[in-house]
Design a protein around this motif. Structure first.
Motif, PDB file in Angstrom:
ATOM      1  N   GLU A   1       0.815  -1.206   0.000  1.00 17.13           N
ATOM      2  CA  GLU A   1       0.000   0.000   0.000  1.00 17.13           C
ATOM      3  C   GLU A   1       0.847   1.255   0.000  1.00 17.13           C
ATOM      4  O   GLU A   1       1.662   1.464   0.891  1.00 17.13           O
ATOM      5  CB  GLU A   1      -0.927  -0.029   1.212  1.00 17.13           C
ATOM      6  CG  GLU A   1      -2.119   0.889   1.030  1.00 17.13           C
ATOM      7  CD  GLU A   1      -3.147   0.671   2.118  1.00 17.13           C
ATOM      8  OE1 GLU A   1      -3.416  -0.489   2.484  1.00 17.13           O
ATOM      9  OE2 GLU A   1      -3.664   1.683   2.611  1.00 17.13           O
ATOM     10  N   TYR A   2       0.642   2.059  -1.016  1.00 17.90           N
ATOM     11  CA  TYR A   2       1.266   3.370  -1.095  1.00 17.90           C
ATOM     12  C   TYR A   2       0.388   4.373  -0.351  1.00 17.90           C
ATOM     13  O   TYR A   2      -0.727   4.050   0.044  1.00 17.90           O
ATOM     14  CB  TYR A   2       1.430   3.781  -2.565  1.00 17.90           C
ATOM     15  CG  TYR A   2       2.512   3.016  -3.282  1.00 17.90           C
ATOM     16  CD1 TYR A   2       3.784   3.546  -3.422  1.00 17.90           C
ATOM     17  CD2 TYR A   2       2.265   1.751  -3.806  1.00 17.90           C
ATOM     18  CE1 TYR A   2       4.784   2.850  -4.081  1.00 17.90           C
ATOM     19  CE2 TYR A   2       3.263   1.046  -4.463  1.00 17.90           C
ATOM     20  CZ  TYR A   2       4.519   1.610  -4.601  1.00 17.90           C
ATOM     21  OH  TYR A   2       5.497   0.915  -5.239  1.00 17.90           O
ATOM     22  N   LYS A   3       0.917   5.571  -0.183  1.00 15.87           N
ATOM     23  CA  LYS A   3       0.155   6.548   0.582  1.00 15.87           C
ATOM     24  C   LYS A   3      -1.134   6.959  -0.138  1.00 15.87           C
ATOM     25  O   LYS A   3      -2.178   7.063   0.479  1.00 15.87           O
ATOM     26  CB  LYS A   3       1.032   7.773   0.855  1.00 15.87           C
ATOM     27  CG  LYS A   3       0.441   8.699   1.898  1.00 15.87           C
ATOM     28  CD  LYS A   3       1.470   9.726   2.321  1.00 15.87           C
ATOM     29  CE  LYS A   3       0.864  10.715   3.313  1.00 15.87           C
ATOM     30  NZ  LYS A   3       1.830  11.787   3.618  1.00 15.87           N
TER      31      LYS A   3
ATOM     32  N   TYR B   1      10.876   0.990  -0.175  1.00 16.98           N
ATOM     33  CA  TYR B   1      10.108   0.401  -1.278  1.00 16.98           C
ATOM     34  C   TYR B   1       9.032   1.372  -1.763  1.00 16.98           C
ATOM     35  O   TYR B   1       8.694   1.416  -2.940  1.00 16.98           O
ATOM     36  CB  TYR B   1       9.465  -0.917  -0.832  1.00 16.98           C
ATOM     37  CG  TYR B   1       9.118  -1.842  -1.979  1.00 16.98           C
ATOM     38  CD1 TYR B   1      10.029  -2.795  -2.430  1.00 16.98           C
ATOM     39  CD2 TYR B   1       7.887  -1.752  -2.633  1.00 16.98           C
ATOM     40  CE1 TYR B   1       9.725  -3.627  -3.486  1.00 16.98           C
ATOM     41  CE2 TYR B   1       7.578  -2.588  -3.690  1.00 16.98           C
ATOM     42  CZ  TYR B   1       8.502  -3.534  -4.116  1.00 16.98           C
ATOM     43  OH  TYR B   1       8.197  -4.362  -5.162  1.00 16.98           O
ATOM     44  N   ARG B   2       8.515   2.166  -0.832  1.00 11.90           N
ATOM     45  CA  ARG B   2       7.457   3.099  -1.179  1.00 11.90           C
ATOM     46  C   ARG B   2       7.916   4.168  -2.169  1.00 11.90           C
ATOM     47  O   ARG B   2       7.112   4.778  -2.859  1.00 11.90           O
ATOM     48  CB  ARG B   2       6.899   3.759   0.092  1.00 11.90           C
ATOM     49  CG  ARG B   2       5.585   4.472  -0.112  1.00 11.90           C
ATOM     50  CD  ARG B   2       4.748   4.461   1.151  1.00 11.90           C
ATOM     51  NE  ARG B   2       5.374   5.177   2.241  1.00 11.90           N
ATOM     52  CZ  ARG B   2       5.388   6.513   2.360  1.00 11.90           C
ATOM     53  NH1 ARG B   2       4.826   7.264   1.435  1.00 11.90           N
ATOM     54  NH2 ARG B   2       5.965   7.082   3.380  1.00 11.90           N
ATOM     55  N   TRP B   3       9.216   4.376  -2.276  1.00 11.04           N
ATOM     56  CA  TRP B   3       9.714   5.375  -3.221  1.00 11.04           C
ATOM     57  C   TRP B   3       9.850   4.836  -4.634  1.00 11.04           C
ATOM     58  O   TRP B   3      10.143   5.572  -5.567  1.00 11.04           O
ATOM     59  CB  TRP B   3      11.039   5.974  -2.733  1.00 11.04           C
ATOM     60  CG  TRP B   3      10.777   6.718  -1.474  1.00 11.04           C
ATOM     61  CD1 TRP B   3      11.138   6.347  -0.214  1.00 11.04           C
ATOM     62  CD2 TRP B   3      10.002   7.922  -1.330  1.00 11.04           C
ATOM     63  NE1 TRP B   3      10.639   7.238   0.698  1.00 11.04           N
ATOM     64  CE2 TRP B   3       9.938   8.218   0.046  1.00 11.04           C
ATOM     65  CE3 TRP B   3       9.341   8.766  -2.232  1.00 11.04           C
ATOM     66  CZ2 TRP B   3       9.253   9.320   0.545  1.00 11.04           C
ATOM     67  CZ3 TRP B   3       8.668   9.873  -1.736  1.00 11.04           C
ATOM     68  CH2 TRP B   3       8.633  10.141  -0.365  1.00 11.04           C
ATOM     69  N   ILE B   4       9.616   3.550  -4.785  1.00  7.20           N
ATOM     70  CA  ILE B   4       9.585   2.987  -6.134  1.00  7.20           C
ATOM     71  C   ILE B   4       8.232   3.334  -6.755  1.00  7.20           C
ATOM     72  O   ILE B   4       7.195   3.219  -6.094  1.00  7.20           O
ATOM     73  CB  ILE B   4       9.752   1.439  -6.081  1.00  7.20           C
ATOM     74  CG1 ILE B   4      11.067   1.075  -5.370  1.00  7.20           C
ATOM     75  CG2 ILE B   4       9.702   0.835  -7.481  1.00  7.20           C
ATOM     76  CD1 ILE B   4      11.244  -0.421  -5.172  1.00  7.20           C
ATOM     77  N   HIS B   5       8.233   3.748  -8.005  1.00  3.50           N
ATOM     78  CA  HIS B   5       6.982   4.062  -8.697  1.00  3.50           C
ATOM     79  C   HIS B   5       6.045   2.847  -8.627  1.00  3.50           C
ATOM     80  O   HIS B   5       6.498   1.720  -8.835  1.00  3.50           O
ATOM     81  CB  HIS B   5       7.287   4.418 -10.155  1.00  3.50           C
ATOM     82  CG  HIS B   5       6.075   4.894 -10.901  1.00  3.50           C
ATOM     83  ND1 HIS B   5       5.139   4.028 -11.412  1.00  3.50           N
ATOM     84  CD2 HIS B   5       5.635   6.140 -11.188  1.00  3.50           C
ATOM     85  CE1 HIS B   5       4.173   4.725 -12.001  1.00  3.50           C
ATOM     86  NE2 HIS B   5       4.458   6.012 -11.880  1.00  3.50           N
ATOM     87  N   PRO B   6       4.755   3.043  -8.338  1.00  3.70           N
ATOM     88  CA  PRO B   6       3.829   1.906  -8.180  1.00  3.70           C
ATOM     89  C   PRO B   6       3.842   0.929  -9.355  1.00  3.70           C
ATOM     90  O   PRO B   6       3.760  -0.284  -9.142  1.00  3.70           O
ATOM     91  CB  PRO B   6       2.463   2.575  -8.056  1.00  3.70           C
ATOM     92  CG  PRO B   6       2.735   3.948  -7.558  1.00  3.70           C
ATOM     93  CD  PRO B   6       4.106   4.333  -8.040  1.00  3.70           C
ATOM     94  N   ASP B   7       3.941   1.428 -10.589  1.00  3.37           N
ATOM     95  CA  ASP B   7       3.963   0.513 -11.745  1.00  3.37           C
ATOM     96  C   ASP B   7       5.139  -0.451 -11.631  1.00  3.37           C
ATOM     97  O   ASP B   7       5.026  -1.631 -11.966  1.00  3.37           O
ATOM     98  CB  ASP B   7       4.103   1.299 -13.062  1.00  3.37           C
ATOM     99  CG  ASP B   7       2.804   2.004 -13.433  1.00  3.37           C
ATOM    100  OD1 ASP B   7       1.823   1.879 -12.663  1.00  3.37           O
ATOM    101  OD2 ASP B   7       2.781   2.680 -14.477  1.00  3.37           O
TER     102      ASP B   7
END
Ligand SMILES: [Mn+2]
Length: 243
Positions: free
Chosen positions: A54-56, A148-154
């Motif tokens: 889950e991203y923000k 990991y959250r700084w990786i683009h979701p795609d």
């Protein structure tokens, strides 16, 4: 807690919806509305998703139908508790507030009139799993999650999907499955000695209910081949197949 209690695990919802997958989802959504009709409580014991991070601000659209059905069940008064698995550990506000009533990252124990329950996903328990236990600590750490959250979701989801795929359990031999059960039995015996009456877990993709030393060890199976679920009416625990 409202009875009856329902337990499912290892549904492994995919990011691509094939025919098999949409068949599985149809049954799952029926099952969730059944829990709502019964006005029971649902425990999702890990690996609901093949990959969830889950991203923000971003959630994956591939799971929209199942997320909606869980949300609907909650609006109808059903409590849904989530014990994250090794594929879907990375939850945040959206799942915590909108989808589930409560999330228990390390499992949960609860007391019903007829006994004490310990509910866990079950990964990392095998005595020979040393390497995995270290790996598990790293990928569950807040530093790893933050990075990991700084990786683009795609890209983050592409990596997650790739790892979920390569990590997919090959068909295990009966010998291996028996060794797993023997090992989990040792784990369970210790917990029963400490006063637990039921241990409910997923992860191992076997459908098993074993009575040991007055306690009951349950492995919930999965929704890839078994479509199995646990059911507790306040007195008896049973394993069933959703048809
Ligand atoms: Mn698992």
């Amino acid at each position: 807690m409202k009875l009856p209690l329902f337990f499912i695990s290892d549904i492994h919802l995919r990011l691509t919806v094939s025919d098999d997958e949409s068949e599985k989802r149809k049954h799952l959504i029926n099952f969730i509305s059944h829990v709502a009709d019964e006005q029971g409580t649902l425990f999702v014991v890990g690996d609901l998703f093949d990959f969830w991070f889950e991203y923000k601000y971003v959630i994956p659209h591939a799971y929209f139908d199942v997320l909606t059905s869980l949300h609907q069940a909650r609006l109808n008064g059903v409590d849904i508790f989530f014990i994250p698995g090794n594929h879907d550990f990375w939850t945040r506000d959206f799942t915590q507030e909108t989808i589930f009533s409560e999330i228990y990252p390390d499992g949960v124990s609860l007391e019903e009139s007829s006994g004490k329950f310990l509910i866990i996903h079950g990964d990392g328990l095998l005595s020979w799993d040393f390497g995995y236990r270290t790996f598990r600590k790293i990928i569950r750490s807040s530093l790893f999650t933050w990075l990991y959250r700084w990786i683009h979701p795609d890209i983050g989801y592409a990596i997650g999907r790739w790892i979920s795929r390569t990590g997919r359990h090959p068909a295990h031999t009966k010998e291996y499955d028996d060794r797993v059960i023997a090992d989990l039995t040792e784990y369970a015996v210790e917990k029963f000695r400490d006063g637990m009456d039921y241990i409910i877990m997923g992860h191992y993709h076997q459908v098993k209910k074993i009575k040991i030393n007055g306690g009951t060890l349950v492995i919930l199976g999965d929704w890839l081949t078994h479509r199995s679920f646990g059911y507790f009416d306040g007195k008896e625990f049973s394993l069933n197949y959703w048809r």
